[in-house]
Design an enzyme around this catalytic site. Structure first.
Site, PDB file in Angstrom:
ATOM      1  N   LYS A  33       5.899   2.439  -9.521  1.00 44.03           N
ATOM      2  CA  LYS A  33       6.329   1.818  -8.256  1.00 44.03           C
ATOM      3  C   LYS A  33       5.570   0.497  -8.032  1.00 44.03           C
ATOM      4  CE  LYS A  33       5.258   5.391  -5.619  1.00 44.03           C
ATOM      5  NZ  LYS A  33       4.769   6.395  -6.590  1.00 44.03           N
ATOM      6  N   ARG A 108       6.278   8.991   2.577  1.00 43.01           N
ATOM      7  CA  ARG A 108       5.926  10.078   1.670  1.00 43.01           C
ATOM      8  C   ARG A 108       6.099  11.439   2.320  1.00 43.01           C
ATOM      9  NH1 ARG A 108       2.058   7.016  -1.881  1.00 43.01           N
ATOM     10  NH2 ARG A 108       0.871   8.428  -3.168  1.00 43.01           N
ATOM     11  N   ARG A 148      -4.285   4.777 -17.055  1.00 43.77           N
ATOM     12  CA  ARG A 148      -4.229   3.560 -16.225  1.00 43.77           C
ATOM     13  C   ARG A 148      -5.635   2.981 -15.995  1.00 43.77           C
ATOM     14  NH1 ARG A 148      -0.685   3.680 -10.880  1.00 43.77           N
ATOM     15  NH2 ARG A 148      -2.090   5.348 -10.218  1.00 43.77           N
ATOM     16  N   ARG A 181      -9.115   4.402 -11.309  1.00 44.91           N
ATOM     17  CA  ARG A 181      -9.114   4.978  -9.967  1.00 44.91           C
ATOM     18  C   ARG A 181      -9.617   6.414 -10.031  1.00 44.91           C
ATOM     19  NH1 ARG A 181      -3.235   3.895  -7.505  1.00 44.91           N
ATOM     20  NH2 ARG A 181      -3.686   5.977  -6.720  1.00 44.91           N
ATOM     21  N   ARG A 192      -1.950  15.724  -6.875  1.00 43.60           N
ATOM     22  CA  ARG A 192      -1.039  14.709  -6.296  1.00 43.60           C
ATOM     23  C   ARG A 192       0.419  15.066  -6.606  1.00 43.60           C
ATOM     24  NH1 ARG A 192      -3.270   9.465  -8.867  1.00 43.60           N
ATOM     25  NH2 ARG A 192      -1.816   8.316  -7.593  1.00 43.60           N
TER      26      ARG A 192
HETATM   27  P1  AMP Z   1      -0.948   5.682  -4.271  1.00 39.65           P
HETATM   28  O1  AMP Z   1      -1.737   4.491  -4.679  1.00 39.65           O
HETATM   29  O2  AMP Z   1       0.368   5.330  -3.650  1.00 39.65           O
HETATM   30  O3  AMP Z   1      -0.822   6.714  -5.373  1.00 39.65           O
HETATM   31  O4  AMP Z   1      -1.798   6.400  -3.090  1.00 39.65           O
HETATM   32  C1  AMP Z   1      -3.118   6.865  -3.311  1.00 39.65           C
HETATM   33  C2  AMP Z   1      -3.474   7.861  -2.225  1.00 39.65           C
HETATM   34  O5  AMP Z   1      -3.420   7.226  -0.927  1.00 39.65           O
HETATM   35  C3  AMP Z   1      -2.532   9.037  -2.102  1.00 39.65           C
HETATM   36  O6  AMP Z   1      -2.845  10.090  -3.021  1.00 39.65           O
HETATM   37  C4  AMP Z   1      -2.772   9.471  -0.649  1.00 39.65           C
HETATM   38  O7  AMP Z   1      -4.004  10.145  -0.502  1.00 39.65           O
HETATM   39  C5  AMP Z   1      -2.903   8.111   0.052  1.00 39.65           C
HETATM   40  N1  AMP Z   1      -1.585   7.601   0.496  1.00 39.65           N
HETATM   41  C6  AMP Z   1      -0.907   6.522   0.000  1.00 39.65           C
HETATM   42  N2  AMP Z   1       0.262   6.342   0.648  1.00 39.65           N
HETATM   43  C7  AMP Z   1       0.334   7.338   1.561  1.00 39.65           C
HETATM   44  C8  AMP Z   1       1.313   7.719   2.524  1.00 39.65           C
HETATM   45  N3  AMP Z   1       2.475   7.045   2.649  1.00 39.65           N
HETATM   46  N4  AMP Z   1       1.045   8.799   3.297  1.00 39.65           N
HETATM   47  C9  AMP Z   1      -0.106   9.497   3.189  1.00 39.65           C
HETATM   48  N5  AMP Z   1      -1.065   9.203   2.292  1.00 39.65           N
HETATM   49  C10 AMP Z   1      -0.856   8.139   1.476  1.00 39.65           C
END
Ligand code: AMP
Length: 239
Positions: A33, A108, A148, A181, A192
């Site tokens: 994404k 989400r 990654r 990360r 996740r």
């Molecule tokens: P990502 O980089 O999109 O994989 O997000 C990393 C982490 O941030 C996720 O595992 C969640 O803990 C938090 N996070 C990101 N976007 C959201 C969202 N829309 N709602 C809730 N938590 C989020």
């Protein structure tokens, strides 16, 4: 022409075309994404809004939101809707979203999707959102996530299996040491994915039912996937 000059040029060209409007990129962690959002920024001239990036920024700056989110994120769970919606509201109110935006990693949960629907009703001049789900098989996702590595300086994303840097652990562009990360480790990835299956899959059904929804195969070269997303969005806007 330098790459930054050419992306400014393509951004200007994009500004003279019809507005792309709001685009949601949906799909599990590691599906691409963020990478696709960055391609669309260049091609469509609208900003990327990544809730993961915004939250990580808050954590790094030790803001009240960051302090609340840090532990939750390190467990691979979701930050509560009220906090994320408020953060997104502030970002969407900025003027650079006038022609549209690319939401990456949001909504989400059903609560977040309902909040975004309500915001659309309050902003009747905005074009309707178009949701695009990127699909990739599970083993591929695992390699993408655990391999990654990010450059903390220029934000280039590498993958130790599929797109390694020329020198191990070092960014090709600026020589910075690459970082992984914390939530990209395998155990956290599994959590996740569980969260994704339980809370985010219903969001996909929500947009499918609204009819402004498309799936693209993310198991192809980055440029091919990006072209497919742009063509899909255009088809919806011209329909
Ligand atoms: P990502 O980089 O999109 O994989 O997000 C990393 C982490 O941030 C996720 O595992 C969640 O803990 C938090 N996070 C990101 N976007 C959201 C969202 N829309 N709602 C809730 N938590 C989020």
């Amino acid at each position: 022409m330098s790459s930054s000059a050419s992306s400014v040029e393509s951004g200007r060209a994009a500004e003279s075309t019809p507005a792309p409007g709001p685009i949601l990129l949906l799909g599990p962690p590691g599906v691409g994404k963020g990478t696709q959002a960055k391609m669309l920024v260049k091609q469509c001239g609208i900003p990327q809004i990544s809730t993961g990036d915004l939250l990580r920024e808050n954590v790094a700056n030790c803001t009240p939101l960051g302090l609340e989110a840090k532990e939750i994120m390190s467990r691979g769970e979701l930050v509560p809707d009220t906090l994320v919606n408020e953060m997104v509201a502030l970002r969407l109110d900025r003027p650079d979203t006038a022609r549209g935006y690319i939401l990456d990693g949001y909504p989400r949960t059903q609560g977040q999707a309902d909040w975004l629907d309500a915001r659309q009703v309050e902003h009747p001049d905005n074009l309707p959102v178009i949701a695009v789900q990127i699909k990739v098989n599970y083993n591929q996702l695992l390699r993408r996530i655990t391999g990654r590595r990010n450059c903390p300086v220029c934000e280039t994303i590498y993958n130790t299996y599929m797109n390694p840097p020329e020198k191990e652990g070092v960014c090709n562009l600026d020589g910075a040491a690459l970082v992984q990360r914390a939530d990209d480790q395998e155990e956290i990835f599994v959590e996740r994915m569980r969260t994704y299956e339980a809370l985010t899959k219903p969001v996909i059904d929500h947009y499918r039912a609204l009819g402004r929804f498309a799936e693209v195969d993310g198991d192809r070269p980055i440029e091919v996937v990006a072209a497919d997303i742009v063509a899909t969005v255009r088809q919806f806007r011209e329909a």
